[in-house]
Design an enzyme around this catalytic site. Structure first.
Site, PDB file in Angstrom:
ATOM      1  CD  GLU A   1      -7.014  -2.736  -2.792  1.00 24.91           C
ATOM      2  OE1 GLU A   1      -5.784  -2.736  -3.009  1.00 24.91           O
ATOM      3  OE2 GLU A   1      -7.542  -2.090  -1.859  1.00 24.91           O
TER       4      GLU A   1
ATOM      5  NE  ARG B   1      -0.176  -6.375  -2.530  1.00 24.93           N
ATOM      6  CZ  ARG B   1      -0.285  -6.063  -1.250  1.00 24.93           C
ATOM      7  NH1 ARG B   1      -0.128  -7.022  -0.330  1.00 24.93           N
ATOM      8  NH2 ARG B   1      -0.546  -4.825  -0.873  1.00 24.93           N
TER       9      ARG B   1
ATOM     10  CE  LYS C   1      -3.286   0.878  -0.237  1.00 27.48           C
ATOM     11  NZ  LYS C   1      -3.213  -0.274  -1.159  1.00 27.48           N
TER      12      LYS C   1
END
Length: 224
Positions: A57, A61, A145
């Site tokens: 993943e 960011r 999630k």
């Protein structure tokens, strides 16, 4: 098209759920990666893969997130590369164009959930409450999630969610570590976990790829 490739527009939610199940089932541990330097992209991915972590993943960011997704899809087609920290429709469109094979969000809004229904990519929405699960559930989502997992109740919360949401399974992320990963993975409604403990920033900064590889292998060994 392999079983881990994004499907074509018009794919059903049931098919997306099945794809998420295959992705997470193969991963077991999903490293959550934030790229600080473009030069680290390939050696970091190679070290993780050598340790057995081949589903990644890559978060948005940092400014290198989309670059990393594109590069890994081009140069490391054997890996399964998803996009994390996707916050809105424009970011979802960008990761689709970059070649991401799945999408993870830290939370959910009605708009991003609806965008995920329309997208050809399977989306794993971030939730931290029963109400958020119900928002996604109403649109056909059954895989979520839990983030931040430990702060949001951890394994006890996931076990409790299993009562009212029997069809739902989770990928807990946030605070998962070698000390609690087995506790999470022992739950019937956990399909995989997300973690960062194999991504020590000093190892990456110093190019200590053997340490990343060893820690990745040790992480998977905890589940055997």
């Amino acid at each position: 098209m392999t079983t881990l490739e994004p499907s074509q527009p018009g794919i059903s939610m049931a098919d997306k759920i099945a794809l998420i199940d295959r992705i997470c089932g193969q991963a077991r541990i999903l490293p959550v990666i934030t790229i600080a330097r473009e030069q680290d992209i390939l050696p970091l991915a190679d070290a993780l893969a050598a340790g057995g972590l081949k589903t990644l993943e890559v978060t948005l960011r940092s400014e290198h997130g989309l670059t990393a997704i594109r590069l890994l899809r081009e140069q490391r087609p054997e890996l399964c590369v998803g996009a994390g920290t996707v916050l809105d429709r424009s970011m979802l469109a960008a990761v689709e164009q970059a070649g991401a094979q799945f999408v993870v969000t830290p939370g959910c809004t009605q708009d991003i959930l609806e965008a995920g229904v329309e997208s050809p990519l399977p989306l794993l929405p971030g939730i931290s409450s029963a109400s958020e699960i119900m928002m996604g559930y109403a649109l056909g989502y059954r895989r979520f999630k839990l983030f931040p997992a430990e702060i949001s109740g951890g394994a006890a919360a996931i076990k409790a969610f299993g009562g009212p949401f029997g069809e739902v399974r989770f990928c807990p992320t946030g605070g998962v570590n070698p000390g609690n990963v087995k506790q999470y993975m022992a739950l019937a409604n956990v399909m995989c976990v997300g973690g960062t403990w194999m991504l020590d920033s000093s190892w990456i900064k110093n190019g200590e790829w053997a340490r990343v590889q060893a820690c990745s292998a040790q992480a998977l060994a905890l589940l055997d």
